[in-house]
Design a protein around this motif. Structure first.
Motif, PDB file in Angstrom:
ATOM      1  N   ILE A   6     -31.570   0.545  18.277  1.00 27.29           N
ATOM      2  CA  ILE A   6     -32.161   1.388  17.226  1.00 27.29           C
ATOM      3  C   ILE A   6     -31.091   1.893  16.271  1.00 27.29           C
ATOM      4  O   ILE A   6     -31.317   1.996  15.065  1.00 27.29           O
ATOM      5  CB  ILE A   6     -33.007   2.554  17.813  1.00 27.29           C
ATOM      6  CG1 ILE A   6     -33.800   3.274  16.721  1.00 27.29           C
ATOM      7  CG2 ILE A   6     -32.151   3.580  18.514  1.00 27.29           C
ATOM      8  CD1 ILE A   6     -35.066   2.635  16.326  1.00 27.29           C
ATOM      9  N   ASN A   7     -29.898   2.168  16.772  1.00 26.15           N
ATOM     10  CA  ASN A   7     -28.831   2.639  15.904  1.00 26.15           C
ATOM     11  C   ASN A   7     -28.277   1.532  15.014  1.00 26.15           C
ATOM     12  O   ASN A   7     -28.002   1.758  13.834  1.00 26.15           O
ATOM     13  CB  ASN A   7     -27.727   3.320  16.714  1.00 26.15           C
ATOM     14  CG  ASN A   7     -28.108   4.738  17.054  1.00 26.15           C
ATOM     15  OD1 ASN A   7     -28.092   5.608  16.192  1.00 26.15           O
ATOM     16  ND2 ASN A   7     -28.481   4.965  18.305  1.00 26.15           N
ATOM     17  N   ILE A   8     -28.150   0.342  15.540  1.00 21.75           N
ATOM     18  CA  ILE A   8     -27.711  -0.799  14.717  1.00 21.75           C
ATOM     19  C   ILE A   8     -28.763  -1.092  13.649  1.00 21.75           C
ATOM     20  O   ILE A   8     -28.431  -1.272  12.467  1.00 21.75           O
ATOM     21  CB  ILE A   8     -27.431  -2.039  15.591  1.00 21.75           C
ATOM     22  CG1 ILE A   8     -26.167  -1.806  16.422  1.00 21.75           C
ATOM     23  CG2 ILE A   8     -27.297  -3.300  14.737  1.00 21.75           C
ATOM     24  CD1 ILE A   8     -25.920  -2.865  17.488  1.00 21.75           C
ATOM     25  N   ALA A   9     -30.021  -1.123  14.052  1.00 15.98           N
ATOM     26  CA  ALA A   9     -31.107  -1.388  13.100  1.00 15.98           C
ATOM     27  C   ALA A   9     -31.143  -0.317  12.011  1.00 15.98           C
ATOM     28  O   ALA A   9     -31.256  -0.630  10.816  1.00 15.98           O
ATOM     29  CB  ALA A   9     -32.440  -1.462  13.827  1.00 15.98           C
ATOM     30  N   THR A  10     -31.048   0.937  12.400  1.00 11.38           N
ATOM     31  CA  THR A  10     -31.093   2.036  11.432  1.00 11.38           C
ATOM     32  C   THR A  10     -29.934   1.953  10.453  1.00 11.38           C
ATOM     33  O   THR A  10     -30.114   2.137   9.243  1.00 11.38           O
ATOM     34  CB  THR A  10     -31.090   3.399  12.160  1.00 11.38           C
ATOM     35  OG1 THR A  10     -32.210   3.446  13.051  1.00 11.38           O
ATOM     36  CG2 THR A  10     -31.169   4.551  11.189  1.00 11.38           C
ATOM     37  N   PHE A  11     -28.753   1.662  10.940  1.00  7.81           N
ATOM     38  CA  PHE A  11     -27.577   1.498  10.084  1.00  7.81           C
ATOM     39  C   PHE A  11     -27.855   0.459   8.994  1.00  7.81           C
ATOM     40  O   PHE A  11     -27.616   0.706   7.809  1.00  7.81           O
ATOM     41  CB  PHE A  11     -26.372   1.084  10.943  1.00  7.81           C
ATOM     42  CG  PHE A  11     -25.155   0.735  10.142  1.00  7.81           C
ATOM     43  CD1 PHE A  11     -24.344   1.730   9.622  1.00  7.81           C
ATOM     44  CD2 PHE A  11     -24.813  -0.585   9.916  1.00  7.81           C
ATOM     45  CE1 PHE A  11     -23.209   1.409   8.887  1.00  7.81           C
ATOM     46  CE2 PHE A  11     -23.683  -0.920   9.186  1.00  7.81           C
ATOM     47  CZ  PHE A  11     -22.878   0.087   8.669  1.00  7.81           C
ATOM     48  N   PHE A  12     -28.384  -0.689   9.398  1.00 10.14           N
ATOM     49  CA  PHE A  12     -28.643  -1.750   8.431  1.00 10.14           C
ATOM     50  C   PHE A  12     -29.829  -1.440   7.513  1.00 10.14           C
ATOM     51  O   PHE A  12     -29.819  -1.830   6.343  1.00 10.14           O
ATOM     52  CB  PHE A  12     -28.806  -3.101   9.128  1.00 10.14           C
ATOM     53  CG  PHE A  12     -27.487  -3.661   9.559  1.00 10.14           C
ATOM     54  CD1 PHE A  12     -26.554  -4.084   8.624  1.00 10.14           C
ATOM     55  CD2 PHE A  12     -27.157  -3.751  10.897  1.00 10.14           C
ATOM     56  CE1 PHE A  12     -25.317  -4.585   9.008  1.00 10.14           C
ATOM     57  CE2 PHE A  12     -25.928  -4.249  11.301  1.00 10.14           C
ATOM     58  CZ  PHE A  12     -25.004  -4.665  10.350  1.00 10.14           C
ATOM     59  N   VAL A  13     -30.823  -0.731   8.003  1.00  7.42           N
ATOM     60  CA  VAL A  13     -31.949  -0.342   7.148  1.00  7.42           C
ATOM     61  C   VAL A  13     -31.453   0.575   6.029  1.00  7.42           C
ATOM     62  O   VAL A  13     -31.870   0.433   4.870  1.00  7.42           O
ATOM     63  CB  VAL A  13     -33.078   0.310   7.972  1.00  7.42           C
ATOM     64  CG1 VAL A  13     -34.108   0.981   7.072  1.00  7.42           C
ATOM     65  CG2 VAL A  13     -33.747  -0.727   8.857  1.00  7.42           C
ATOM     66  N   TYR A  14     -30.563   1.500   6.332  1.00  7.48           N
ATOM     67  CA  TYR A  14     -29.986   2.352   5.292  1.00  7.48           C
ATOM     68  C   TYR A  14     -29.212   1.508   4.284  1.00  7.48           C
ATOM     69  O   TYR A  14     -29.280   1.762   3.073  1.00  7.48           O
ATOM     70  CB  TYR A  14     -29.083   3.423   5.907  1.00  7.48           C
ATOM     71  CG  TYR A  14     -29.824   4.668   6.325  1.00  7.48           C
ATOM     72  CD1 TYR A  14     -29.636   5.869   5.672  1.00  7.48           C
ATOM     73  CD2 TYR A  14     -30.724   4.643   7.393  1.00  7.48           C
ATOM     74  CE1 TYR A  14     -30.316   7.019   6.057  1.00  7.48           C
ATOM     75  CE2 TYR A  14     -31.405   5.782   7.783  1.00  7.48           C
ATOM     76  CZ  TYR A  14     -31.198   6.963   7.112  1.00  7.48           C
ATOM     77  OH  TYR A  14     -31.877   8.097   7.487  1.00  7.48           O
ATOM     78  N   GLY A  15     -28.483   0.518   4.764  1.00 11.88           N
ATOM     79  CA  GLY A  15     -27.763  -0.376   3.863  1.00 11.88           C
ATOM     80  C   GLY A  15     -28.690  -1.200   2.987  1.00 11.88           C
ATOM     81  O   GLY A  15     -28.446  -1.377   1.787  1.00 11.88           O
ATOM     82  N   ILE A  16     -29.766  -1.693   3.563  1.00 10.52           N
ATOM     83  CA  ILE A  16     -30.757  -2.475   2.795  1.00 10.52           C
ATOM     84  C   ILE A  16     -31.396  -1.592   1.731  1.00 10.52           C
ATOM     85  O   ILE A  16     -31.576  -2.029   0.578  1.00 10.52           O
ATOM     86  CB  ILE A  16     -31.820  -3.080   3.736  1.00 10.52           C
ATOM     87  CG1 ILE A  16     -31.188  -4.170   4.600  1.00 10.52           C
ATOM     88  CG2 ILE A  16     -33.016  -3.614   2.958  1.00 10.52           C
ATOM     89  CD1 ILE A  16     -32.035  -4.592   5.795  1.00 10.52           C
ATOM     90  N   ASP A  17     -31.725  -0.351   2.074  1.00  7.29           N
ATOM     91  CA  ASP A  17     -32.341   0.535   1.087  1.00  7.29           C
ATOM     92  C   ASP A  17     -31.365   0.835  -0.051  1.00  7.29           C
ATOM     93  O   ASP A  17     -31.769   0.901  -1.216  1.00  7.29           O
ATOM     94  CB  ASP A  17     -32.820   1.834   1.738  1.00  7.29           C
ATOM     95  CG  ASP A  17     -33.705   2.636   0.807  1.00  7.29           C
ATOM     96  OD1 ASP A  17     -34.668   2.065   0.262  1.00  7.29           O
ATOM     97  OD2 ASP A  17     -33.426   3.834   0.615  1.00  7.29           O
ATOM     98  N   LYS A  18     -30.103   0.993   0.254  1.00 13.89           N
ATOM     99  CA  LYS A  18     -29.111   1.213  -0.798  1.00 13.89           C
ATOM    100  C   LYS A  18     -29.012  -0.015  -1.696  1.00 13.89           C
ATOM    101  O   LYS A  18     -28.948   0.096  -2.926  1.00 13.89           O
ATOM    102  CB  LYS A  18     -27.746   1.534  -0.181  1.00 13.89           C
ATOM    103  CG  LYS A  18     -26.648   1.743  -1.185  1.00 13.89           C
ATOM    104  CD  LYS A  18     -26.906   2.962  -2.060  1.00 13.89           C
ATOM    105  CE  LYS A  18     -25.725   3.230  -2.979  1.00 13.89           C
ATOM    106  NZ  LYS A  18     -25.760   4.546  -3.577  1.00 13.89           N
TER     107      LYS A  18
END
Length: 93
Positions: free
Chosen positions: A15-27
């Protein structure tokens, strides 16, 4: 480690790896004026255990750092989760 600890550890890492990348994708989407990931989704990922990934993602991608609900909310969520984890560890070990 028993089975529940292994499952919980794998979940938290994922969940932490996924969340990290989701924030990057949104940026990435924000920079290109594309459809964005709702703020409620970003915060929900943090609440579901991805607060460390959200915090690191905010710092790495320089994303949502000026929005108060993220600037203060994600660290608050993360601190509450750490306190809860320490309490559970102490209580049941």
């Amino acid at each position: 480690m028993n089975e529940i600890h292994i499952i919980l550890t794998i979940y938290l890492i994922a969940i932490n790896i996924a969340t990290f990348f989701v924030y990057g994708i949104d940026k990435w989407k924000a920079r290109r004026s594309k459809w964005r990931i709702p703020e409620s989704t970003l915060l929900t990922l943090a609440v579901l255990g991805g607060s460390i990934g959200a915090f690191i993602g905010m710092r790495t991608w320089h994303h949502k750092t000026m929005h108060n609900k993220f600037k203060y909310g994600v660290p608050l969520i993360m601190n509450l989760q750490v306190v809860l984890a320490v309490y559970i560890y102490i209580r049941f070990h």
